[in-house]
Design an enzyme around this catalytic site. Structure first.
Site, mmCIF file in Angstrom:
data_model
loop_
_atom_site.group_PDB
_atom_site.id
_atom_site.type_symbol
_atom_site.label_atom_id
_atom_site.label_comp_id
_atom_site.label_asym_id
_atom_site.label_seq_id
_atom_site.Cartn_x
_atom_site.Cartn_y
_atom_site.Cartn_z
ATOM 1 C CB ALA A 5 -0.901 -0.014 1.227
ATOM 2 C CE LYS A 6 -0.481 4.310 -5.262
ATOM 3 N NZ LYS A 6 -1.310 4.949 -6.243
ATOM 4 N NE ARG A 7 -3.264 1.856 4.816
ATOM 5 C CZ ARG A 7 -3.949 1.244 3.870
ATOM 6 N NH1 ARG A 7 -4.180 1.869 2.728
ATOM 7 N NH2 ARG A 7 -4.419 0.028 4.038
#
Ligand code: GLU
Length: 484
Positions: free
Chosen positions: A254-256
């Site tokens: 995930a980007k986060r």
């Protein structure tokens, strides 16, 4: 036939690990075979365009050493290399019309309201409209009248409702789908831009691309691309659809997660070479179990037939280890240049930073590790007197107090505060006492650092601290032990 590969990013934001892997594999396939690696900017989705994203792409390719042979900034005779500029040459419209003439595509004038009333299907999390071929049945006259009246239109691919389509992927083998499952995807949008789906086929063909490497999110669309190749009578390139990159929990990276993009990783103190090395192994492995590869070595060893289709787990612990190996191997000047800002962030007193850098070089995995290793130089931390007790060194608080009280006057009288000078001084005391080295060095090191683990021995630390600070810390140790 010359191998030609392309990295074809859409400038929609950061360069994620998955994008970088595609770029790297494309680069390696080309360079391994003495071919050309091309950069093409796919900016036809104007809504997703992000200011500055193209710069990130250039920056990343430069920092990672994935030098392109052709691209917007390096003409190789296949330009333009930016799809919005290619559009202006009329290339996509020309080919779309060719498909219309062949009955493989058609104008569609349906408005939003009509499209909204059609059936939808969820494909890979995205809701898509299943078009009902309504406009396929317009007469020539109706089409002409609509065009003449300036009615907005798109051009759709005309997929058969019967039969099957097969395409080949290097990893996944032959994939056959029922044509009835293929939606009549849009080739040219109402703003005149081609969709990615159409542009990638036209461009890969007209730019003589031989191998396409990309994420497997494109696998399900590939039969439609195959139909376009077949309709034009073109040979399709070799396809390699790469497995998903997941996090430790086997979820899509995930980007986060914070380490999903190249620049995030740089910011976290990883070095470019280690990132590239690590990413090369996310889905590819050499015949032996070797893990450390320079880019040159990767070029030599990379065989795309050894790419695996099982999901690749992005393991930050492994990357940290690998980064540590690169830092150890780095020449000192380069290391110092990178370490200096991290040292200066915690050490504001007048220390010999090069000496400190030398102490930590083999002890860190990423640059931010430096702070926790060297902060005791700046300020003696609060520590527990328990720390003086060490079984193996045969020390306890009583013996330590004695040692510190003995060495204090020696250190007060000492002029030469070099590592060697201090070492001689203390080992002389060790010999006189007839004890083991550690019996003396342990309490002294504890007193001057306040730490269980330090990046260097007692005398090296004292050399950096200097006489005044050393004496202050030894006295403090004595005081602590007396009060215990
Ligand atoms: N523009 C596409 C992307 O950035 C490229 C996919 C491909 O390599 O064909 O995902």
């Amino acid at each position: 036939m010359k191998i030609r590969t392309r990295y074809a990013p859409s400038p929609t934001g950061k360069m994620h690990v998955g994008n970088l892997r595609s770029a790297l594999y494309e680069f390696l396939i080309a360079k391994h075979a003495g071919g050309d690696f091309m950069l093409r900017i796919e900016d036809t989705d104007q809504e997703r365009f992000v200011e500055g994203a193209t710069e990130i792409i250039y920056r990343t390719l430069e920092k990672t050493g994935l030098v392109h042979d052709e691209g917007p900034d390096k003409d190789g005779g296949y330009g333009p290399y930016v799809q919005s500029e290619r559009m202006k040459t009329g290339i996509y419209m020309k080919y779309a019309k060719e498909l219309i003439d062949k009955g493989e595509a058609y104008y569609c004038f349906c408005d939003k309201e009509r499209l909204a009333s059609l059936k939808t299907e969820v494909v890979e999390g995205k809701e898509i409209t299943v078009y009902d071929k309504h406009c396929l049945h317009l007469s020539k006259e109706e089409i002409e009248a609509n065009l003449a009246a300036g009615k907005p239109f798109v051009i759709r691919q005309n997929n058969p409702t019967e039969g099957t389509t097969t395409f080949h992927d290097e990893l996944y083998g032959d994939i056959t789908v029922e044509n009835a499952e293929l939606d009549d995807m849009i080739l040219i949008k109402s703003d005149g831009y081609p969709t990615y789906n159409f542009a990638n086929v036209v461009d890969d063909h007209t730019m003589n691309i031989t191998h396409v490497v990309r994420g497997n999110e494109y696998l399900s669309s590939s039969p439609k691309y195959q139909r376009l190749y077949d309709a034009f009578g073109w040979e399709s390139p070799v396809y390699v659809h790469l497995p998903l990159i997941t996090d430790e929990n086997h979820k899509k990276l995930a980007k986060r997660s914070g380490h999903a993009s190249f620049e995030d990783l740089l910011e976290q103190g990883f070095v470019s070479e280690a990132i590239v090395n690590y990413i090369a192994l996310l889905g590819w492995s050499p015949e032996d179990n070797r893990e450390i590869f320079s880019l040159e070595e990767l070029i030599r060893e990379f065989d795309y037939h050894r790419i695996s289709k099982s999901p690749a787990v992005f393991d930050i612990v492994k990357l940290r280890w690998m980064n540590g190996e690169y830092i150890k191997a780095m020449d000192f000047d380069k290391f110092y240049e990178m370490a200096e800002p991290y040292l200066k962030a915690v050490l504001t007193k007048n220390f010999d930073l090069k000496k400190i850098a030398n102490m930590v070089k083999t002890r860190i995995e990423v640059f931010p590790d430096i702070a926790g290793l060297v902060d005791f130089f700046q300020e003696l931390p609060e520590y527990d007197v328990e720390m003086y007790t060490h079984k193996k060194m045969k020390t306890d608080s009583v013996s330590s107090l004695q040692v510190l009280q003995d060495v204090l006057p020696l250190l007060e009288a000492q002029e030469d505060y070099s590592n060697d000078g201090l070492y001689q001084l203390l080992t002389k005391y060790v010999e006189e006492k007839g004890v083991k080295n550690g019996y003396v060095m342990w309490p002294v090191r504890t007193a001057v650092s306040g730490k269980q683990m330090t990046p260097a021995g007692a005398t090296e630390i004292m050399e950096v601290l200097g006489k005044e600070e050393t004496l202050k810390r030894i006295r403090k140790g004595i005081e602590k032990l007396q009060n215990a």
